[in-house]
Enzyme design. Sequence first.
Site, short mmCIF file in Angstrom:
data_model
loop_
_atom_site.label_atom_id
_atom_site.label_comp_id
_atom_site.label_asym_id
_atom_site.label_seq_id
_atom_site.Cartn_x
_atom_site.Cartn_y
_atom_site.Cartn_z
N LYS A 122 0.71 -1.63 0.19
CA LYS A 122 -0.22 0.16 -0.03
C LYS A 122 0.90 0.68 0.09
O LYS A 122 0.48 2.06 -0.44
CB LYS A 122 -0.57 -0.12 1.16
CG LYS A 122 -1.89 -0.95 0.97
CD LYS A 122 -2.71 -0.31 2.64
CE LYS A 122 -4.35 -1.24 1.94
NZ LYS A 122 -5.50 -1.16 3.08
N LYS B 177 -4.45 -8.59 -7.43
CA LYS B 177 -5.69 -8.70 -6.49
C LYS B 177 -6.89 -7.84 -6.98
O LYS B 177 -6.43 -6.77 -7.08
CB LYS B 177 -5.42 -8.66 -5.33
CG LYS B 177 -6.48 -9.00 -4.26
CD LYS B 177 -6.03 -8.82 -3.03
CE LYS B 177 -6.48 -6.87 -2.42
NZ LYS B 177 -6.23 -6.25 -0.68
N LYS C 181 -10.74 -2.77 -3.87
CA LYS C 181 -11.44 -1.76 -4.13
C LYS C 181 -10.60 -0.36 -4.66
O LYS C 181 -11.38 0.74 -4.53
CB LYS C 181 -12.63 -1.13 -3.23
CG LYS C 181 -11.75 -1.54 -1.91
CD LYS C 181 -12.94 -1.60 -0.44
CE LYS C 181 -12.34 -2.37 1.19
NZ LYS C 181 -13.36 -2.97 1.47
P1 TYM Z 1 -10.59 -5.78 3.45
O1 TYM Z 1 -11.27 -4.47 3.86
O2 TYM Z 1 -9.47 -5.69 2.94
O3 TYM Z 1 -11.30 -6.85 2.97
C1 TYM Z 1 -11.74 -6.98 3.78
C2 TYM Z 1 -12.24 -9.33 3.38
O4 TYM Z 1 -12.44 -9.34 1.77
C3 TYM Z 1 -11.37 -10.01 1.43
N1 TYM Z 1 -10.65 -9.46 0.43
C4 TYM Z 1 -10.77 -11.02 -0.83
N2 TYM Z 1 -10.42 -12.14 -0.93
C5 TYM Z 1 -10.86 -12.37 -2.28
N3 TYM Z 1 -10.86 -11.88 -3.39
C6 TYM Z 1 -10.26 -10.49 -3.12
N4 TYM Z 1 -9.85 -9.83 -4.14
C7 TYM Z 1 -10.29 -9.86 -2.24
N5 TYM Z 1 -9.90 -8.38 -1.68
C8 TYM Z 1 -10.45 -8.70 -0.23
C9 TYM Z 1 -9.91 -9.48 2.34
O5 TYM Z 1 -9.30 -10.66 3.23
C10 TYM Z 1 -11.13 -9.66 3.93
O6 TYM Z 1 -11.41 -10.75 4.66
N6 TYM Z 1 -7.62 -5.60 7.59
C11 TYM Z 1 -8.93 -6.20 6.98
C12 TYM Z 1 -9.82 -5.72 7.86
C13 TYM Z 1 -9.97 -5.93 9.01
C14 TYM Z 1 -10.39 -8.00 9.74
C15 TYM Z 1 -10.28 -7.64 11.30
C16 TYM Z 1 -10.71 -9.14 8.89
C17 TYM Z 1 -9.79 -5.84 10.68
N7 TYM Z 1 -9.97 -6.12 11.28
C18 TYM Z 1 -9.99 -8.63 11.71
C19 TYM Z 1 -10.14 -9.72 10.11
C20 TYM Z 1 -10.37 -10.49 11.45
C21 TYM Z 1 -9.48 -5.38 5.61
O7 TYM Z 1 -8.94 -4.66 5.48
O8 TYM Z 1 -10.32 -6.47 4.99
#
Ligand code: TYM
Length: 339
Positions: free
Chosen positions: A118, A201, A204
């Site tokens: 990032k 990947k 968003k």
């Molecule tokens: P975030 O908001 O980037 O993504 C949310 C969830 O979506 C999954 N994901 C994907 N899975 C498959 N293919 C993709 N292209 C793809 N893009 C995103 C992510 O792996 C995630 O599961 N740090 C985390 C949010 C978070 C969290 C937590 C998760 C904060 N605290 C505690 C689990 C437990 C994040 O930024 O996810």
Amino acid sequence: MSEVNFKKRVFSGIQPSGNLTLGNYLGAVKRFVEMQNTGIETIYCVVDLHAITVWQDPAALKNQTRELAAAYIACGLDPKKSILFNQSQVSAHAELGWILSCVTRLGWMNRMTQFKDKAGKNAEKMSLGLYAYPALMAADILAYQATHVPVGEDQKQHVELTRDIAAKFNHDFKSEVFPLPEPIIEGTATRIMSLRDGSKKMSKSDPSDKSRINMTDNADTIASKIRKAKTDPDSLPSEIEGLSSRPEARNLVNIYAALSDTSITAVLQEFGGQQFGTFKPILAELAVNHLAPISNEMARLMADPTEIDRILGDGAQRANIIASPVLEKVKNAIGIVAR
Ligand code: TYM
């Protein structure tokens, strides 16, 4: 390993940092709903404190928070069966986040690949919060003594870090407050790739909207994005090995398999030998049929933001009932005088 038997409890979260993508849906929300329906205690969060690690327009953030809550519900999350809330309403996250920052080693943080991705060459200009965020993520999970964390592939390293933080806390304070949570990374959709570049990947934050399918895209947009998705000139193989050096083909097959709850092998049995010209419209139709009811339901829910706020507030109260005593135990273990 801890001697304590922790109750099986699922926690996961998604950032309200913009459009929810097909990657978030297939890699996360769809699986959250499946876990909810197995009868395990499930806690799902809109992690607004994570979103502000990069600048968010305040009015947009409120809307995105409600929209993500609406998406969870439209995808089948039942706020009576699961606890659904936004992170900042439960202060234990921020408090425990700080305490765990004091346990986490800089060397561990420096290994986090997502920060490097990032920040790129601009690390000096990034917020301290973006760098420290995995410690807050650990707090999200550990405040509930969660044992299972469904995530996509890209979050695996952060859940593994959470285990290291939990183990170090337990060791340093001779306590058994925290379980070592397991990342749950299952199915064909743990890493959905960009429609424009099979090595990146789906995200968003990708500047190209054509690289992703947003949950709010209409049928024409979804069909057009799939039709224009990058592919190679060959036909689909009949065996899984035939996808090994074809990331774009593999991605579309993965999406088909995940949307239709089937295996990659089954998809290739059906479509092996066919050209993308045939496969893409069928995939587009499948995606539209799957996503249209969700986006319609999201729009219906978004018409009543007061009700969404009520659901989030109710979830936050229930979340707080679990997190507060855990935080008290943590404070007690580290020698903080509490009420
Ligand atoms: P975030 O908001 O980037 O993504 C949310 C969830 O979506 C999954 N994901 C994907 N899975 C498959 N293919 C993709 N292209 C793809 N893009 C995103 C992510 O792996 C995630 O599961 N740090 C985390 C949010 C978070 C969290 C937590 C998760 C904060 N605290 C505690 C689990 C437990 C994040 O930024 O996810």
